[in-house]
Design an enzyme around this catalytic site. Structure first.
Site, PDB file in Angstrom:
ATOM      1  N   TRP A 375       0.811  -1.173  -0.020  1.00  0.00           N
ATOM      2  CA  TRP A 375      -0.087  -0.025  -0.087  1.00  0.00           C
ATOM      3  C   TRP A 375       0.758   1.205  -0.123  1.00  0.00           C
ATOM      4  O   TRP A 375       0.348   2.528  -0.320  1.00  0.00           O
ATOM      5  CB  TRP A 375      -0.799  -0.065   1.419  1.00  0.00           C
ATOM      6  CG  TRP A 375      -0.187   0.156   2.661  1.00  0.00           C
ATOM      7  CD1 TRP A 375       0.774  -0.357   2.896  1.00  0.00           C
ATOM      8  CD2 TRP A 375      -0.377   1.090   3.528  1.00  0.00           C
ATOM      9  NE1 TRP A 375       1.415   0.101   4.122  1.00  0.00           N
ATOM     10  CE2 TRP A 375       0.642   1.031   4.411  1.00  0.00           C
ATOM     11  CE3 TRP A 375      -1.413   1.912   3.934  1.00  0.00           C
ATOM     12  CZ2 TRP A 375       0.179   1.542   5.824  1.00  0.00           C
ATOM     13  CZ3 TRP A 375      -1.554   2.757   5.124  1.00  0.00           C
ATOM     14  CH2 TRP A 375      -0.691   2.788   5.950  1.00  0.00           C
ATOM     15  N   ASP A 376       2.180   1.045   0.300  1.00  0.00           N
ATOM     16  CA  ASP A 376       2.873   2.399   0.289  1.00  0.00           C
ATOM     17  C   ASP A 376       2.882   3.161  -1.005  1.00  0.00           C
ATOM     18  O   ASP A 376       2.827   4.442  -0.859  1.00  0.00           O
ATOM     19  CB  ASP A 376       4.605   1.628   0.200  1.00  0.00           C
ATOM     20  CG  ASP A 376       4.839   0.890   1.398  1.00  0.00           C
ATOM     21  OD1 ASP A 376       3.964   0.200   1.893  1.00  0.00           O
ATOM     22  OD2 ASP A 376       6.186   0.783   1.804  1.00  0.00           O
ATOM     23  N   GLU A 505       1.109  -2.676  12.472  1.00  0.00           N
ATOM     24  CA  GLU A 505       1.255  -3.958  12.422  1.00  0.00           C
ATOM     25  C   GLU A 505       1.674  -4.408  13.731  1.00  0.00           C
ATOM     26  O   GLU A 505       1.895  -5.665  14.046  1.00  0.00           O
ATOM     27  CB  GLU A 505       2.334  -4.416  11.337  1.00  0.00           C
ATOM     28  CG  GLU A 505       2.029  -4.098  10.287  1.00  0.00           C
ATOM     29  CD  GLU A 505       2.815  -4.471   9.045  1.00  0.00           C
ATOM     30  OE1 GLU A 505       3.866  -5.025   9.363  1.00  0.00           O
ATOM     31  OE2 GLU A 505       2.426  -4.294   7.729  1.00  0.00           O
ATOM     32  N   LYS A 617       3.442   0.201  16.008  1.00  0.00           N
ATOM     33  CA  LYS A 617       4.790   0.209  14.947  1.00  0.00           C
ATOM     34  C   LYS A 617       4.486   1.679  14.331  1.00  0.00           C
ATOM     35  O   LYS A 617       5.426   2.206  13.827  1.00  0.00           O
ATOM     36  CB  LYS A 617       4.537  -0.813  14.154  1.00  0.00           C
ATOM     37  CG  LYS A 617       5.704  -0.891  13.102  1.00  0.00           C
ATOM     38  CD  LYS A 617       5.509  -2.270  12.430  1.00  0.00           C
ATOM     39  CE  LYS A 617       6.942  -2.397  11.434  1.00  0.00           C
ATOM     40  NZ  LYS A 617       6.569  -3.587  10.531  1.00  0.00           N
ATOM     41  N   GLN A 618       3.449   1.831  13.941  1.00  0.00           N
ATOM     42  CA  GLN A 618       3.220   3.145  13.006  1.00  0.00           C
ATOM     43  C   GLN A 618       1.823   3.664  13.050  1.00  0.00           C
ATOM     44  O   GLN A 618       0.966   3.136  13.695  1.00  0.00           O
ATOM     45  CB  GLN A 618       3.385   2.639  11.508  1.00  0.00           C
ATOM     46  CG  GLN A 618       2.201   1.816  11.120  1.00  0.00           C
ATOM     47  CD  GLN A 618       2.829   0.924   9.925  1.00  0.00           C
ATOM     48  OE1 GLN A 618       3.329  -0.429  10.231  1.00  0.00           O
ATOM     49  NE2 GLN A 618       2.928   1.299   8.699  1.00  0.00           N
TER      50      GLN A 618
HETATM   51  C1  BGC Z   1       5.197  -1.453   7.255  1.00  0.00           C
HETATM   52  C2  BGC Z   1       4.141  -1.492   6.454  1.00  0.00           C
HETATM   53  C3  BGC Z   1       4.757  -1.291   5.060  1.00  0.00           C
HETATM   54  C4  BGC Z   1       5.938  -2.384   4.899  1.00  0.00           C
HETATM   55  C5  BGC Z   1       6.516  -2.109   3.582  1.00  0.00           C
HETATM   56  C6  BGC Z   1       6.215  -2.448   7.051  1.00  0.00           C
HETATM   57  O1  BGC Z   1       7.208  -2.308   8.007  1.00  0.00           O
HETATM   58  O2  BGC Z   1       4.747  -1.875   8.575  1.00  0.00           O
HETATM   59  O3  BGC Z   1       3.168  -0.701   6.659  1.00  0.00           O
HETATM   60  O4  BGC Z   1       3.768  -1.258   3.821  1.00  0.00           O
HETATM   61  O5  BGC Z   1       6.842  -2.195   5.854  1.00  0.00           O
HETATM   62  O6  BGC Z   1       7.195  -0.612   3.515  1.00  0.00           O
END
Ligand code: BGC
Length: 801
Positions: A375-376, A505, A617-618
């Site tokens: 999804w980035d 996550e 995490k984010q």
């Molecule tokens: C993040 C995801 C992201 C992926 C690729 C992961 O560490 O939690 O949101 O899509 O990295 O960048």
């Protein structure tokens, strides 16, 4: 609260430069990081900035978008619907090798006496150049200069130069120019973010041949059955050349040039490399390697006619246009200006010629995250591309559209209707073996739909919107309608989505994740609105859509109802949005008792330990507040931010931009700047400690977002564009441009006013600090900035070696 330090590269070795990244000395210490940050790519193929002469530890090879190996995933315990096919990007042969022998000594940067060293990645020429002088113990001194570019105009082409000049003394010279298949010696060292190696031969050689100055290698990828041909050709000029012989074996093509080096003599090698691969999707007919070889011949023939200077001119022209539309100027802060341009340069390097493919999480600068698309792209990269390079944005959305059949099949597999896009993929099939933080991220559908809607509004591309866009919106809305359910209580009807993972996550498989619900509600509403519009105003498109999707009127009404009754968790006592239904009841994480070296948590704690705590995490709710800001008032945004900010580790690089934007919005200048600095120096200062794995492309996209949506004050979720810019005090000005419905709008934020200029098209009404302003093409509109930002952060990143 980010558990990271910003320790930049030493400016004595990496001096600030507004239009280039420059390295003035080479040390092994920074080797892996600089291989990434100096990498070159055009979106189809990419080369890490390894030194031409080779080095035992460097990750070498050509990363080709979509060129992958696959295998059957063996789950320790199988269950129905688990992802079946693992996929990983594999390196194609490396064309940048030049082994140089002078007086039978090989040039090895780790041991050679080198002076006048400079390496430069120039954002306007798109070339990686290096210049250095090598002094041999026997007294011979040679200057070696080189250049390389992955052509933005000719996506299959790499153009290189390697020049040697004997400054002092005389000695025999041998140069072995190679195209070399590197044995795949990857080792992921227990880091789940890295790609695994293989224990079989991945590239099986079909043919290898040398013909005068041209060498050609043809391969089949063992399991994926993709095919690849690659070739190099040379133009060698210079003094006292005694021999030139081509060789080819299964894993190497090379041209060996020998010369009598005498003082003042020069040898100049122009080398072109061409790469052609079969289509990614294994269901299509595989192109035989000899056809790909013919294409390589044609690419090389054309390159020889164009010449290195011609390719360089095309490259510069492409980038001139790119910067004209996309540049962001920051006055008064060279370090930040450099980092911003570096970020934008890497985005276009990742996207420009992806033509029909996605953007891997690391672009083509490293094999981490296995070259997968996430999804980035839709949430972090497409905003920039949509506003400045709409053609590229459209290609990326078309690419998602082409994956719809896979997504439809996947939805059925996991028991839903419509289409479920894979969390991570190359081929379109789900490649995430860890469903909790993979498949369960059902928000991927709404992220793609969000990008479709934004693209359509910003560009006015009705053709795309009513066709491919509509099909995506319908199938994803259908998926959410099937995934969620209506619950009837005394309080009324509400729509719920259970058993999903949001962007964060560190909290998985939950009920009613606020982000997912908010984004799904928009997806459902957008699909309903578009279908209604087509039914009323574009009958042809409507019929086409029915033909492709079997759309029924009742289901559209269900989407509308689901969108309107979508449940959003709210904690009245705290006045905040819980991340999901149970988040606030989880045990707080012991931040004080967690030392810095235990971050990222995913490398030090069992997932279950993380999942049972309030630790992020984010950004999750904070991201939802950015994407769906129309659903939140200012006080609510501030309360949510203050609650979640201390819990957010920033273990994902996707966080800082969004935290900066929301901090800007609530007037928290110091946080806005602090997070911006983390984001803008994510790779140049190796903030996450893993820049060596490749560029954080989403973070680079986030840099643009935090400037334009944060300091630049843009909000684009309502009908009109609204602006409320605020300039950090260490910047003299900020200029950026947006393409709005085919017309260009320049925004110049000065200290006390903003100057808007629409360059063409009909009048455009925007909103500046709550007042509507009518912009007329060619007329500058000056609007005062009334809100003052009292920030004390004048500093830039100091070099700390
Ligand atoms: C993040 C995801 C992201 C992926 C690729 C992961 O560490 O939690 O949101 O899509 O990295 O960048």
């Amino acid at each position: 609260m980010l558990q990271r330090d910003i320790v930049g590269l030493p400016t004595s070795m990496y001096p600030p430069d507004e239009w280039a990244l420059v390295e003035t000395a080479w040390t092994e210490r920074y080797m892996a990081v600089t291989e990434t940050i100096f990498a070159i790519s055009n979106g189809y193929l990419g080369l890490r900035a390894v030194q031409e002469e080779g080095h035992p530890h460097a990750e070498r090879g050509t990363l080709i978008n979509g060129l992958h190996e696959q295998w059957q995933i063996e789950h320790a315990e199988e269950a129905f619907g688990f992802a079946k096919t693992g996929q990983t990007i594999i390196p194609a042969p490396d064309p940048r090798r030049f082994h140089l022998y002078v007086d039978d000594e090989i040039l090895n940067l780790a041991s050679a006496e080198v002076s006048e060293y400079e390496r430069r990645l120039d954002f306007r020429t798109g070339q990686l150049t290096r210049r250095m002088t090598w002094r041999l113990p026997a007294g011979v001194v040679v200057r070696v200069t080189s250049a390389a570019m992955t052509s933005l105009a000719q996506r299959h082409l790499v153009a290189m130069r390697y020049d040697i000049e004997v400054l002092e003394g005389s000695a025999p010279i041998v140069i072995s120019s190679q195209l070399r298949n590197e044995a795949d010696s990857r080792d992921n060292a227990g880091d789940p973010r890295l790609a695994d190696g293989f224990d079989h031969e991945v590239l099986e050689c079909v043919d290898a041949r040398a013909d005068s100055t041209r060498q050609m290698l043809e391969y089949t990828v063992a399991n994926s059955k993709m095919t690849l041909a690659c070739a190099i050709d040379h133009v060698v000029e210079g003094d006292h050349i005694t021999d030139m012989t081509g060789h080819a074996t299964a894993d190497r093509g090379k041209l060996v040039i020998t010369a009598d080096g005498v003082e003042g003599s020069r040898i100049s090698i122009t080398k072109f490399a061409a790469f052609h691969t079969s289509a990614v999707n294994p269901s299509s007919t595989v192109t035989p390697t000899h056809q790909l070889a013919d294409r390589c011949d044609r690419t090389l023939d054309r390159a020889l006619r164009t010449g290195f200077d011609g390719v360089a001119a095309e490259q510069a022209e492409y980038l001139e246009d790119f910067w004209d539309r996309s540049d962001v100027q920051i006055g008064g802060n060279t370090t930040v200006q450099q980092a911003v341009r570096w970020s934008l340069f890497h985005i276009i390097q990742a996207a420009a010629r992806s033509d029909g493919l996605g953007i891997p999480a690391k672009g083509l600068t490293g094999s981490a995250y296995e070259g997968h698309y996430f999804w980035d792209t839709e949430i972090y990269v497409l905003p920039f591309l949509t506003y400045t390079q709409p053609r590229v944005a459209r290609n990326l959305l078309q690419f998602r559209h082409r994956l719809l059949d896979h997504a439809r099949a996947r939805a059925v597999e996991v028991g839903e209707r419509g289409a479920l896009f894979p969390w991570r993929t190359i081929t379109g099939e789900e490649a995430s073996a860890y469903y909790e933080a993979g498949t369960a991220q059902y928000h991927i559908d709404s992220d793609i739909s969000y990008a479709v809607d934004k693209y359509a509004r910003v560009t006015g591309d009705v053709e795309f919107h009513h066709d491919a866009g509509a099909e995506i919106l319908v199938e994803t809305a259908r998926m959410y309608a099937s995934l969620g359910f209506f619950r009837e209580t005394d309080a009324g009807t509400s729509f719920h989505i259970h058993g999903v993972t949001g962007p964060d996550e560190y909290t998985t498989v939950v009920n009613d994740n606020a982000y997912t619900n908010l984004m799904a509600a928009k997806n459902l509403a957008d699909a309903w609105k578009l279908v209604t519009r087509l039914r009323e105003h574009d009958r042809e498109a409507h019929l086409r859509l029915i033909g492709r999707t079997g759309l029924r009127r009742e289901e559209v009404e269900t989407w509308r109802r689901a969108a309107r009754t979508m449940y959003l968790p709210y904690d009245a006592a705290k006045g905040i949005t819980p991340q999901d239904d149970h988040f606030l009841s989880l045990e707080p994480w012991d931040f004080e008792g967690t030392p810095r070296e235990k971050y990222p948590l995913l490398l030090h704690f069992h997932p279950l330990v993380i999942y049972r705590h309030q630790v992020l995490k984010q950004a999750d709710v904070v991201l939802a507040m950015f994407l769906r800001d129309e659903c939140f008032d200012d006080e609510h945004i501030a309360r949510n931010f203050e609650y979640y900010d201390p819990l957010t580790t920033g273990d994902s690089s996707l966080s800082t931009s969004v935290q900066s934007i929301i901090a800007s919005r609530i007037g928290n200048a110091s946080k806005a700047i602090e997070y911006f600095r983390y984001g803008v120096f994510m790779d140049l200062a190796d903030v996450a400690g893993n820049t060596s794995h490749g560029v954080h492309v989403a973070a680079a996209g986030g840099v643009w977002m935090s400037i334009v949506y944060g300091f630049g004050g843009l909000t684009d979720t309502a009908e009109r564009l609204t602006f409320r810019p605020r300039l950090p005090s260490s910047w003299d000005h900020l200029h950026y441009s947006l393409m709005w419905q085919g017309h260009r709008l320049d925004v110049a934020v000065e200290r006390s006013e903003v100057i808007y200029q629409l360059n063409s098209g009909p009048d455009l009404v925007i909103d500046h600090e709550g007042h509507s302003v009518t912009l007329t093409a060619g007329v500058e509109e000056r609007c005062p900035i009334t809100s003052v930002w009292d920030d004390q952060h004048r500093g830039e990143v100091e070099s700390v070696a």
